[in-house]
Design a protein around this motif. Structure first.
Motif, short mmCIF file in Angstrom:
data_model
loop_
_atom_site.label_atom_id
_atom_site.label_comp_id
_atom_site.label_asym_id
_atom_site.label_seq_id
_atom_site.Cartn_x
_atom_site.Cartn_y
_atom_site.Cartn_z
N LEU A 341 0.86 -1.34 -0.22
CA LEU A 341 -0.09 -0.14 0.02
C LEU A 341 0.85 1.24 -0.16
O LEU A 341 0.54 2.25 -0.73
N THR A 342 1.93 1.11 0.70
CA THR A 342 2.74 2.44 0.84
C THR A 342 3.95 2.52 -0.03
O THR A 342 4.41 3.54 -0.39
N ASN A 343 4.69 1.31 -0.41
CA ASN A 343 5.85 1.14 -1.10
C ASN A 343 6.87 1.98 -0.38
O ASN A 343 7.90 2.20 -1.11
N SER A 344 6.92 2.30 0.84
CA SER A 344 7.93 2.98 1.27
C SER A 344 8.10 2.87 2.71
O SER A 344 8.86 3.47 3.77
N LEU A 345 7.83 1.67 3.54
CA LEU A 345 7.88 1.05 4.64
C LEU A 345 9.32 0.77 5.22
O LEU A 345 10.03 -0.10 4.41
N LYS A 346 9.92 1.25 6.24
CA LYS A 346 10.99 0.93 6.60
C LYS A 346 10.92 -0.65 7.04
O LYS A 346 10.18 -1.08 7.56
N GLY A 347 12.21 -1.31 6.78
CA GLY A 347 12.26 -2.62 7.25
C GLY A 347 12.00 -2.73 8.81
O GLY A 347 12.69 -2.10 9.81
N PRO A 348 11.00 -3.77 9.06
CA PRO A 348 10.70 -4.07 10.50
C PRO A 348 11.81 -4.76 11.14
O PRO A 348 12.80 -5.25 10.62
N ILE A 349 11.90 -4.80 12.68
CA ILE A 349 12.96 -5.34 13.21
C ILE A 349 12.18 -6.57 14.25
O ILE A 349 11.69 -6.10 15.18
N LEU A 350 12.11 -7.75 13.76
CA LEU A 350 11.34 -8.88 14.57
C LEU A 350 12.67 -9.49 15.26
O LEU A 350 13.56 -9.53 14.88
N CYS A 351 12.02 -9.89 16.49
CA CYS A 351 12.78 -11.09 17.32
C CYS A 351 12.03 -11.99 17.55
O CYS A 351 11.19 -12.20 18.17
N LEU A 352 12.45 -13.29 16.98
CA LEU A 352 11.83 -14.55 17.07
C LEU A 352 12.59 -15.07 18.51
O LEU A 352 13.73 -15.42 18.55
N ALA A 353 11.73 -15.13 19.20
CA ALA A 353 12.04 -15.53 20.85
C ALA A 353 11.59 -17.06 21.14
O ALA A 353 10.39 -17.00 20.89
N GLY A 354 12.43 -18.11 21.43
CA GLY A 354 11.94 -19.29 21.55
C GLY A 354 12.97 -20.34 21.98
O GLY A 354 14.27 -19.99 21.66
N PRO A 355 12.71 -21.49 22.37
CA PRO A 355 13.71 -22.41 22.70
C PRO A 355 14.37 -23.06 21.35
O PRO A 355 13.72 -22.86 20.32
N PRO A 356 15.41 -23.71 21.51
CA PRO A 356 16.22 -24.37 20.37
C PRO A 356 15.23 -25.29 19.60
O PRO A 356 14.50 -26.06 20.25
N GLY A 357 15.66 -25.40 18.27
CA GLY A 357 14.98 -26.21 17.35
C GLY A 357 13.35 -26.09 17.08
O GLY A 357 12.77 -26.92 16.71
N VAL A 358 12.58 -24.82 17.40
CA VAL A 358 11.40 -24.61 16.96
C VAL A 358 11.20 -23.97 15.58
O VAL A 358 10.12 -23.59 15.10
N GLY A 359 12.52 -23.56 14.89
CA GLY A 359 12.61 -23.23 13.29
C GLY A 359 12.61 -21.92 13.17
O GLY A 359 11.95 -21.05 12.26
N LYS A 360 13.36 -21.18 14.31
CA LYS A 360 13.28 -19.67 14.06
C LYS A 360 14.28 -19.27 12.94
O LYS A 360 13.82 -18.40 12.11
N THR A 361 15.33 -20.04 12.81
CA THR A 361 16.28 -19.77 11.73
C THR A 361 15.75 -19.90 10.29
O THR A 361 15.81 -19.00 9.50
N SER A 362 15.22 -21.25 10.21
CA SER A 362 14.41 -21.63 9.06
C SER A 362 13.34 -20.73 8.61
O SER A 362 13.10 -20.39 7.41
N LEU A 363 12.72 -20.22 9.72
CA LEU A 363 11.65 -19.32 9.26
C LEU A 363 12.04 -17.97 8.78
O LEU A 363 11.43 -17.38 7.82
N ALA A 364 13.30 -17.31 9.34
CA ALA A 364 13.65 -16.32 8.64
C ALA A 364 13.87 -16.50 7.16
O ALA A 364 13.74 -15.56 6.55
N ARG A 365 14.59 -17.88 7.08
CA ARG A 365 14.86 -17.88 5.50
C ARG A 365 13.62 -18.13 4.73
O ARG A 365 13.71 -17.49 3.32
#
Length: 778
Positions: A341-365
């Motif tokens: 809609l805006t075509n000018s939104l600044k990149g958000p900064i998300l923090c995926l918090a959780g225990p190991p092995g829940v797929g945080k890194t693969s989700l970012a990919r």
């Protein structure tokens, strides 16, 4: 001055030329009127009047286009040339002025009056003549365009007016200036004019000389540099160095031009390139500058990928790659929608918090894939030096940019998805605090001009989509945590793990172990058994390792030729993985006195804790074991004090603290335990031990206690509920203020659990103890 005389003579207009009296020169005449005027002069007495056109571009000048003052001349000689032009030799006699135009039909015929110069000399005129001659001599020496013979011939002239005319004819004057001198009849005034002109010309010549000297010096320096460079090339060629630094500089120049740097960066790059060219190759500084230039060239300054803003396509990719995680997927799709809609939104900064092995890194990919952006990952685990983030200053050979700039180089675009992995594992020491350096990176108001110590020039990070991952938010400093949008990934339910194993983990392991699609089949009940008896985790890493073990053993069976197809059932799991590792569920087999089941939140997800209380004859000593932290010790003290204050109401001997030593123990003593949520669990275990009433085995509890018996809210209810579900508990006692968190718990888990919301310890005891205890002593 003699009295003027009048003559009727033909007029010959001149273009760009002026004849002074006493001058003899050749003229080429081609215009029809001019030719006829000459012929008329030759027929009569050879006299003709020469005057100059005001505008030299006119071919047919009228009366008003001619100067009225000219020269009365005599035609000495006339010669017709083959091309029709007439060449004449004329001699200027006197100054003359048009009195009247008589005719302008075939040629101009005019009546003119002539003027003779005043030949009388006085002392002033003599002085003026000498000054004019001195100036003219100086001018000749400076100009070097007039021969010495010319000066000698001028010095022989005795008439002052004639001398002024001859000198002015040798000066590089404009036509108007020459006409002015011609029109000056007073001899002294004419000489003064010539002196002024010569003086000005001398000033111009001085300036020309200075400019010429500067240009000459510059040219000499340039020629010298060129000569030396050519010599250097020749020497390098002889030594076998094909082009030497010159070739490198040309190559670097071309790369810099193609890098599309901002103006301020381009200026710095060219300045450093100039330094690099002058520094010897053997110098250590040469390598430092070259390395710096390579970094500037290789960084993306304007290159960007175009976002694929198809929200349905992105949703499909996210669902294909990950099962569950609805909240994270929804956040990414919201970002895409706003961007479209805006075509000018600044990149958000998300923090995926959780225990190991829940797929945080693969989700970012997967997010990068859905956005059609490049993906780059930087691990921050163990980073404790500020320069790892901001870079090293270019004061030594081994200096390098920080990990952020390194990541941008690897990404190759200015708008990648940038994963900051394990952001909670950063620490600090005497070399600085890297988490403080991350504040600028992750601040949307600042990161458009991020400053790296090595690059020095500002770099724009505002278009980057930063995603951080963390296991434990409590170790992230408050200001840094404040800059990120926290999205908690609690862990997976048993049903979600089953789907993840079938749809993602098993196909991946089958492919990695070289097995074909139909060779290995694992039944759903077999996967469920693996989840229950061979793993105990919030994520799926251990589950993936167990599936990899089955694949390896299957590969061995297939290669040895024993079987062509392997089917793993619930009964045959032990053949592949051995005896079960864990007992499914942590719930006690029967109700016990003094043993309460608490729910804890750890960095690896939720877990259950058994809190045991035993009494022994003594003097009221309170012993705490199980490697408890300060917070849990304080919770135990608070629970103990509350029970002492309410002993009568709870049917407990009011002097119990004088007769018994109380030992509170949390098993698995090697594992550190701490946190503000064990208060009601310890209180329940104490009451059970002191009253002899068993605690219900299917009940798990979490909540902090005050000295007045109030139950305070806790965090991590979702993770704790998942661990209770895994442990086989059916009832959870939790603070009333945590009612809002129940909606975050997966529906499949909520269906199997009963949540009891409490605000006071009395309510906890009522639901936790077999017979129930209330403040009436029932």
């Amino acid at each position: 001055m003699a009295k003027p005389k009048e003559y009727n003579v033909p007029l010959l207009p001149l273009r760009g030329l002026l004849v002074y009296p006493t001058m003899v020169l050749h003229l080429d005449v081609g215009r029809e009127k001019s030719v006829q005027a000459l012929e008329k002069a030759m027929v009569d007495d050879h006299y003709i009047f020469l005057t100059t056109q005001k505008d030299i571009s006119l071919d047919e000048p009228a009366e008003e286009d001619l100067y009225s003052m000219g020269t009365f001349t005599k035609v000495k000689q006339m010669l017709k040339l083959p091309n029709g032009t007439i060449r004449v030799l004329v001699e200027g006699l006197k100054r003359a002025e048009v009195v009247e135009f008589l005719s302008d039909t075939d040629y101009f015929s005019v009546s003119v009056q002539t003027f003779d110069d005043d030949e009388s000399k006085d002392a002033e005129l003599q002085a003026l003549m000498r000054t004019m001659l001195d100036y003219f001599e100086q001018y000749i020496k400076m100009s070097k365009k007039i021969s010495a013979e010319t000066y000698a011939s001028v010095t022989d002239i005795e008439e002052p007016g004639r001398m002024a005319d001859i000198i002015s004819s040798h000066l590089p004057l404009k036509l108007k200036e020459k006409q002015t001198i011609l029109e000056t009849l007073d001899v002294k005034e004419r000489i003064n004019r010539v002196i002024d002109i010569i003086h000005n010309e001398k000033e111009v010549l001085n300036l020309e000389k200075k400019i010429g000297q500067r240009v000459k010096k510059s040219m000499e320096r340039t020629q010298k540099e060129y000569y030396l460079r050519e010599q250097m090339k020749a020497i390098q060629k002889e030594l076998g160095d094909k082009e030497g630094k010159t070739g490198e500089v040309a190559e670097l120049t071309e790369k810099i031009e193609k890098a599309e740097m901002p103006e301020h960066v381009l200026k710095t790059a060219l300045k450093e390139l100039d330094r690099y060219e002058k520094v010897p190759s053997s110098s250590a500084e040469s390598a430092v500058i070259r390395n710096y230039l390579e970094w500037l060239i290789s960084l993306p300054w304007t290159q960007a990928t175009e976002d694929d803003l198809d929200i349905h396509k992105a949703e499909k990719i996210l669902h294909e790659d990950h099962y569950g995680l609805e909240k994270v997927k929804e956040r990414v799709l919201e970002y895409l929608a706003v961007q479209k809609l805006t075509n000018s939104l600044k990149g958000p900064i998300l923090c995926l918090a959780g225990p190991p092995g829940v797929g945080k890194t693969s989700l970012a990919r997967s997010i990068a894939t859905s956005l059609n952006r490049h993906f780059v990952r930087v691990s921050l685990g163990g980073v404790r030096d500020e320069s790892e983030i901001r870079g090293h200053r270019r004061t030594y050979v081994g200096a390098m940019p920080g990990r952020v700039i390194q990541g941008m180089k690897k990404a190759g675009t200015i708008n990648p998805v940038f994963l900051l992995d394990e952001i909670d594992k950063m620490s600090n020491d005497f070399r600085g605090d890297p988490s403080a350096a991350m504040l600028e990176v992750l601040d949307p108001e600042q990161n458009h001009s991020f400053s790296d110590h090595y690059i020095e020039e500002t770099y724009d990070l505002s278009k980057v989509m930063f995603i951080a991952t963390a296991n434990n938010l409590s170790t992230i400093p408050g200001p840094l945590r404040d800059r990120m949008e926290i999205i908690t990934i609690a862990g997976y339910t048993e049903l979600e793990k089953l789907h993840i194993a079938k749809d993602h983990l098993l196909p991946k392991q089958v492919k990695e172990h070289g097995l074909s699609k139909g060779v290995l089949q694992i039944r759903d009940e077999a996967i469920t058994k693996i989840i229950r008896y061979y793993t105990r985790e919030a994520g799926v890493r251990s589950l993936e390792r167990q599936l990899a073990t089955i694949c390896r053993k299957t590969a061995k069976i297939i290669v040895s030729g024993t079987k062509k197809k392997v089917i793993v059932t619930e009964k045959s799991v032990e053949e592949f993985l051995g005896k079960t590792i864990f007992r499914y569920g942590q719930a006690e087999l029967e109700n016990q006195v003094g043993v309460a089941t608490g729910l804890a939140y750890t960095t690896v997800g939720g877990d259950t804790l058994q809190i045991e209380v035993s009494l022994a004859p003594g003097k009221g000593k309170l012993v705490l074991t199980g490697k408890l932290g300060d917070v849990m010790k304080e919770s135990a003290q608070a629970a103990f004090s509350y029970i002492r204050s309410k002993a009568g109401e709870l049917n407990i001997d009011e002097n119990f603290h004088e007769k018994h030593d109380i030992h509170i123990h949390v098993p698995e003593g090697a594992v550190p335990k701490d946190g503000p949520s064990a208060g009601i669990t310890i209180a329940t275990a104490l009451v059970s031990a002191l009253t002899g009433i068993p605690i219900r085995r299917e009940v798990g509890m979490t909540g902090e206690i005050t000295l007045r018996g109030r139950v305070l809210p806790i965090g991590g209810l979702k993770e704790k509920s998942l661990s209770a579900h895994r442990a086989g508990l059916t009832k959870i006692i939790c603070p009333k203020d945590n009612e809002k968190d129940i909606d975050d718990i997966p529906e499949s888990v909520r269906e199997d659990l009963t949540f009891v919301l409490v605000s006071h310890v009395d309510e906890v005891l009522k639901h936790a103890l077999v017979d129930g205890v209330n403040n009436e002593g029932n």
